[in-house]
Design a protein around this motif. Structure first.
Motif, PDB file in Angstrom:
ATOM      1  N   GLY A 428      49.504  28.227  50.824  1.00 54.27           N
ATOM      2  CA  GLY A 428      49.655  27.429  49.607  1.00 54.27           C
ATOM      3  C   GLY A 428      48.744  27.813  48.467  1.00 54.27           C
ATOM      4  N   PHE A 429      48.011  28.930  48.583  1.00 56.36           N
ATOM      5  CA  PHE A 429      47.133  29.377  47.504  1.00 56.36           C
ATOM      6  C   PHE A 429      47.960  29.940  46.361  1.00 56.36           C
ATOM      7  N   ALA A 430      47.541  29.650  45.147  1.00 59.45           N
ATOM      8  CA  ALA A 430      48.190  30.204  43.960  1.00 59.45           C
ATOM      9  C   ALA A 430      47.247  31.211  43.308  1.00 59.45           C
ATOM     10  N   PHE A 431      47.788  32.335  42.914  1.00 61.54           N
ATOM     11  CA  PHE A 431      46.973  33.401  42.338  1.00 61.54           C
ATOM     12  C   PHE A 431      47.356  33.631  40.885  1.00 61.54           C
ATOM     13  N   GLU A 432      46.327  33.821  40.077  1.00 61.24           N
ATOM     14  CA  GLU A 432      46.544  34.144  38.666  1.00 61.24           C
ATOM     15  C   GLU A 432      46.552  35.657  38.500  1.00 61.24           C
ATOM     16  N   GLU A 433      47.484  36.148  37.674  1.00 58.39           N
ATOM     17  CA  GLU A 433      47.544  37.579  37.430  1.00 58.39           C
ATOM     18  C   GLU A 433      46.320  38.013  36.627  1.00 58.39           C
ATOM     19  N   LYS A 434      45.531  38.879  37.206  1.00 57.22           N
ATOM     20  CA  LYS A 434      44.362  39.378  36.495  1.00 57.22           C
ATOM     21  C   LYS A 434      43.873  40.655  37.147  1.00 57.22           C
ATOM     22  N   LEU A 435      43.048  41.372  36.417  1.00 55.64           N
ATOM     23  CA  LEU A 435      42.428  42.591  36.903  1.00 55.64           C
ATOM     24  C   LEU A 435      40.927  42.490  36.676  1.00 55.64           C
ATOM     25  N   GLY A 436      40.207  43.344  37.362  1.00 49.92           N
ATOM     26  CA  GLY A 436      38.767  43.378  37.170  1.00 49.92           C
ATOM     27  C   GLY A 436      38.403  44.050  35.858  1.00 49.92           C
ATOM     28  N   ASN A 437      37.119  44.145  35.599  1.00 52.97           N
ATOM     29  CA  ASN A 437      36.643  44.773  34.372  1.00 52.97           C
ATOM     30  C   ASN A 437      36.974  46.262  34.379  1.00 52.97           C
ATOM     31  N   ILE A 438      37.590  46.697  33.296  1.00 57.49           N
ATOM     32  CA  ILE A 438      38.006  48.090  33.177  1.00 57.49           C
ATOM     33  C   ILE A 438      37.137  48.784  32.137  1.00 57.49           C
ATOM     34  N   THR A 439      36.680  49.963  32.489  1.00 55.72           N
ATOM     35  CA  THR A 439      35.982  50.811  31.520  1.00 55.72           C
ATOM     36  C   THR A 439      37.015  51.690  30.839  1.00 55.72           C
ATOM     37  N   TRP A 440      37.107  51.579  29.518  1.00 54.52           N
ATOM     38  CA  TRP A 440      38.113  52.324  28.765  1.00 54.52           C
ATOM     39  C   TRP A 440      37.484  53.596  28.196  1.00 54.52           C
ATOM     40  N   PRO A 441      38.296  54.510  27.695  1.00 54.75           N
ATOM     41  CA  PRO A 441      37.731  55.736  27.110  1.00 54.75           C
ATOM     42  C   PRO A 441      36.671  55.413  26.064  1.00 54.75           C
ATOM     43  N   GLY A 442      35.610  56.159  26.097  1.00 53.65           N
ATOM     44  CA  GLY A 442      34.484  55.891  25.206  1.00 53.65           C
ATOM     45  C   GLY A 442      33.428  55.033  25.861  1.00 53.65           C
ATOM     46  N   GLY A 443      33.728  54.490  27.044  1.00 57.94           N
ATOM     47  CA  GLY A 443      32.754  53.709  27.792  1.00 57.94           C
ATOM     48  C   GLY A 443      32.749  52.227  27.507  1.00 57.94           C
ATOM     49  N   GLY A 444      33.617  51.755  26.616  1.00 59.23           N
ATOM     50  CA  GLY A 444      33.624  50.344  26.285  1.00 59.23           C
ATOM     51  C   GLY A 444      34.451  49.517  27.248  1.00 59.23           C
ATOM     52  N   ARG A 445      34.214  48.196  27.222  1.00 57.37           N
ATOM     53  CA  ARG A 445      34.963  47.272  28.072  1.00 57.37           C
ATOM     54  C   ARG A 445      36.041  46.515  27.306  1.00 57.37           C
ATOM     55  N   GLU A 446      36.007  46.614  25.976  1.00 53.39           N
ATOM     56  CA  GLU A 446      37.014  45.920  25.171  1.00 53.39           C
ATOM     57  C   GLU A 446      38.328  46.690  25.201  1.00 53.39           C
TER      58      GLU A 446
END
Length: 922
Positions: A428-446
């Motif tokens: 009966g657990f419900a999961f939210e669609e999400k991903l962990g923190n991603i490092t994008w090109p240039g090293g930023g997290r945004e």
């Protein structure tokens, strides 16, 4: 008695016996399994080890094939169709029951045809081309998901981050082309698209790759999808880094080839630095005992990857299928093909190739196999592909390769492993669609925006109409600056301030400067990519919306019909002969003239004397009764009579002009127009004017069915006025003009004597046009709504269309046939000059009398008023004394002067100045 047995009965009995009494199946001692794939490749090196290990494990397991040995016969295809085909025939000579491989989708197409002809199952663990369908190749199976499945994961990742356009970079072969085709299909389901494709040959050098990538930099999308076979050198990222394409503006998404490459090699710091920010897919291998046992056994081999695990499971799947077939009592037999026997003597020795007689049956058994391998569940579904396959979402940064989430076909994205999530969902657990923190090109997290509209090197090219009329909306100055200005331009630039990113742009005008440009041609050029956008008074109509994307309308419009004015509202018609300015001047001249007459008559006329209230009423009644020549008061002073003569002459001219103009207006009102709106105009045959270059012509001809011969193109407000005044009977004249409301509002503000009839129709709006699927269209729509909320939109409109002051700016009459002040300018000047002259004569005479009066006071025996020593007080007392003197009756002053003269002639006579009420009476 003997028993005779018929021969036919005997034969029938024998057949029944054969069918009823089962014959024992003799299990073969050896079953040959073929394998054709590229040995010297990222996948092949690991797969070769995995296949050998699987055969060894199958033979060691007595529960499978029992005393039958599974023998693996391998040939190297060298990733070449010719070598692969040749190797396949060499293996087939050894009487194999099935064949494993190949890795290459190109080779798989050829071998699938061979498998279909010789009727043996061809099972691939790495050929992911979606076009290898069961309908075309019925003997082809694969134990790995095809590229359509992983493209679904890629598209979900794109949609998860809100990107709409991507650029695909792929190998120019069956794997790349067909994989990208599947990507295109999946993107279409999400209302996204591939805006540009970069095919690369497998033999491309660095220069050609750099040139191909460099071309894509000039485009807007910055989301790159990479789809190749495994590439140990990872050249594309080195080249992209040199082109400065691994910055925070870019997004690099890779299919599972990148994970296979990284898993099969050791990544050093330089490799991780090149790949920083790249996000990719890796086939999810669930944790299990079998998995750990296999990896422990292969610990010495560091090149294991997901496809090697599928290769291991493939051998077990074929072994289970052979076991099922043998358990059903089927013998493994081969026979020669008549067609191949005819090829005897050829160098290929095709006559040695035999057909597996039970190939179809083995294929059916393989499709029924269902077991859990080290790579997960092995079970075939529709299309003869394995059911389900989950993916790890991997992200590379400078410290290594990290798993930031998981994807499953029906569960979406999660940070919880699919097998764990499936177990928890049952609880009966419900999961939210999400991903962990991603490092994008240039090293930023945004998260990168994923696209750019333009940059300084390649600004947005915006076309604007070079109008020759209605320049208040948009125009280009003809001086050396060539500055673009107008209502539409101001709205565009103000709206850009609400767009959350910089948009470099340049305006380019379209038109010859002699006539208004064709707006449909402008829109077509935007659709063709000549320009990125179009800004101006562009109506949003269906034909244009099919070619480009429009922003939110910034102005509501509609077509209206304009004819010469013929107003039926006569409530205040008596005021129309004169303008407001002329009415005000008439009122002022009334007040001024009779103020002067009061001053001139006050000292000598009893009708203009008395209490202040009585004098005010006398002035008002005298002024207005002059209009009807009913004055009860007479003028005595010659100066006042002179002013009255001039005033009466002015009044006579004004009255005559008013009467004539009112008669003209009332006469014109009796001539009603037959045009009451678009319906009556459509039913008539009179000529109709329209603004050239706009969609009005298209609407009048195609939608309303008006004959083109009736329609007269017009360019400017001057031509509008001239054509309407000429009327429908004169050459070049029209009975009415059909145009959009903003143009007509401006025309009516500048050109009086015309009016709108009927209700507006064909309601549309003005918007900015952008290339199809341009993100700026959505952002500009939001910006326009914000602009309207701040009332800035209304301020710009008022500044350019000057709702209340257009009449003053244009110096045109606000009403038709009206008389204005300048028509009587000369007469007014004469009247004022004579009035002022009379007043000056009166003032000079008063000053002369006052001086004489003051001199008389000094020489008389009367006590003088005390004078202040202060100059300002003395001046004030002098002014008050002059006012009191002017207020005295003329007759009293003259009598005083006569007594003073008598006193000077007779010195013994004492002059007595009596301060009676008659002298001081006002």
């Amino acid at each position: 008695m003997g028993f005779g047995i018929d021969s036919s009965v005997a034969i029938t009995a024998l057949i029944v016996a054969i069918l009823v009494v089962p014959m024992g199946c003799q299990r073969p001692q050896v079953v040959n399994l073929g394998a054709v794939f590229t040995f010297d490749s990222v996948i092949g090196r690991a797969a070769k080890v995995a296949l050998e290990a699987a055969v060894s494990d199958v033979n060691a397991d007595t529960s499978v094939l029992k005393d039958t040995e599974l023998r693996l016969l391998m040939k190297d295809s060298s990733c070449n169709v010719f070598h692969g085909s040749f190797g396949a025939f060499e293996v087939l000579e050894k009487e194999v029951v099935a064949m494993v491989g190949p890795l290459s989708s190109s080779v798989a197409h050829t071998l699938s045809d061979i498998a279909k002809g010789l009727q043996f199952p061809l099972v691939s663990f790495a050929a992911t081309d979606p076009t290898l369908s069961a309908l075309q190749f019925p003997f082809f199976l694969r134990t790995t998901p095809n590229d359509a499945h992983q493209m679904s994961a890629i598209v979900d990742l794109i949609s998860f981050h809100g990107w709409k356009e991507v650029i695909s970079v792929y190998s120019d072969d069956e794997l790349g082309r067909n994989g990208v085709s599947a990507l295109d299909d999946e993107l279409y389901k999400k209302r996204s698209r591939i805006s540009y494709k970069v095919p690369l040959s497998v033999h491309s050098d660095d220069t050609s790759i750099a040139n191909a990538l460099n071309k894509s930099k000039s485009l807007g999308p910055r989301v790159y999808i990479l789809h190749f076979g495994p590439d140990p050198s990872l050249r594309i990222f080195s080249i992209a880094q040199k082109l400065q394409m691994m910055t925070n503006e870019y997004v690099w998404l890779a299919t599972d080839w990148l994970a296979v490459t990284l898993d099969s090699s050791v990544s050093d710091n330089s490799t991780l630095k090149r790949l920083e920010g790249v996000v990719g897919l890796r086939q999810h291998i669930p944790e299990s005992v079998k998995m750990h046992q296999f990896t422990h056994k292969m610990n010495s081999n560091k090149s294991m990857n997901a496809y090697a695990f599928h290769a291991y499971d493939t051998v077990w799947m074929i072994a289970y299928g052979i076991e099922k077939m043998l358990n059903d009592g089927v013998n493994i037999t081969f026979s020669y093909s008549e067609k191949l026997i005819q090829a005897q003597g050829a160098k290929l020795h095709l006559e040695r190739v035999k057909i597996f007689n039970s190939g179809k049956l083995l294929l059916e058994k393989l499709l029924q196999v269902n077991f859990t391998g080290i790579a997960g569940q092995v079970q075939f579904g529709s299309g003869r592909n394995v059911i389900g396959c989950d993916y790890d979402i991997i992200n590379v940064d400078r410290t290594g390769v990290h798993t930031v989430g998981f994807w499953s076909k029906h569960g979406g994205f999660s940070v919880v492993a699919p097998e764990t999530r499936h177990t928890r969902k049952k609880s009966g657990f419900a999961f939210e669609e999400k991903l962990g923190n991603i490092t994008w090109p240039g090293g930023g997290r945004e998260k990168p925006r994923g696209w750019v509209i333009a940059d300084v090197a390649n600004p947005l090219k915006i076309v604007i109409p070079k109008r020759v009329s209605f320049v208040e909306f948009v125009t280009e100055e003809n001086n050396s600056s060539h500055r673009i200005k107008g209502l539409c331009i101001d709205i565009f630039t103000e709206a850009l301030k609400f767009v959350p990113y910089s948009v470099p742009y340049i305006f380019e005008s379209f038109g010859d400067g002699r006539s208004s440009p064709n707006y449909n041609q402008m829109i077509q050029m935007v659709a063709d990519g000549v320009y990125d956008a179009a800004v101006g008074d562009i109506a949003i109509v269906p034909t244009r919306s099919k070619l480009v994307d429009f922003s939110q309308p910034y102005a509501s419009t509609g077509l209206v019909v304009v004819i010469p004015a013929n107003d039926d509202n006569a409530t205040w018609i008596f005021l129309r002969p004169f303008t407001i300015g002329l009415w005000c001047s008439v009122q002022n001249i009334f007040v001024i003239c009779f103020l002067f007459i009061w001053i001139l008559e006050h000292r000598i006329n009893e009708d203009f004397r008395g209490p202040p209230r009585r004098q005010l009423i006398t002035m008002i009644l005298f002024s207005f009764s002059t209009l009807f020549k009913r004055n009860q008061e007479d003028t005595i002073s010659n100066l006042a009579r002179l002013v009255m003569i001039v005033w009466l002459f002015l009044l006579m001219v004004l009255t005559a002009s008013y009467t004539a103009n009112l008669t003209s207006i009332l006469t014109v009102q009796q001539l009603p127009s037959a045009i009451t709106g678009i319906d009556s105009l459509r039913a008539s045959e009179v000529p109709v004017g329209y603004q050239s270059g706009t969609f009005t012509l298209e609407y009048l001809t195609y939608s309303l069915g008006m004959a083109r011969s009736r329609l007269v193109p017009l360019e400017s407000t001057e031509e509008y006025e001239r054509a309407l005044k000429l009327g429908p009977t004169a050459f070049g004249g029209v009975a009415a003009i059909v145009d959009e409301l903003p143009y007509i509002e401006l025309f009516l503000a500048e050109r009086p004597g015309f009016k709108i009839v009927g209700e507006p129709f064909m309601h549309r709006g003005w918007g900015f046009a952008f290339k199809r699927d341009s993100p700026l269209a959505i952002d500009m729509s939001t910006a326009i709504l914000k602009l309207a909320e701040t009332r800035k939109l209304q301020e710009i409109r008022e500044r350019w269309l000057c709702n209340t002051s257009c009449a003053e700016k244009s110096n045109w009459n606000p009403e038709p046939n009206q008389l204005h002040l300048k028509s009587f300018k000369g007469l007014y000047l004469v009247c004022i000059a004579i009035t002022v002259s009379a007043f000056l004569v009166f003032v000079l005479r008063m000053i002369r009398q006052f001086v004489r009066y003051r001199r008389m006071e000094r020489t008389s025996s009367l006590p003088l008023a005390s004078w202040s020593s202060s100059p300002s007080m003395r001046l004030r007392e002098l002014v008050f004394g002059f006012v009191e003197f002017v207020d005295e009756k003329e007759e009293a002053i003259k009598r005083m002067f006569r007594r003073s003269d008598d006193s000077s002639n007779n010195p013994s006579h004492v002059v007595e100045v009596q301060a009676d009420s008659e002298v001081r009476q006002i």
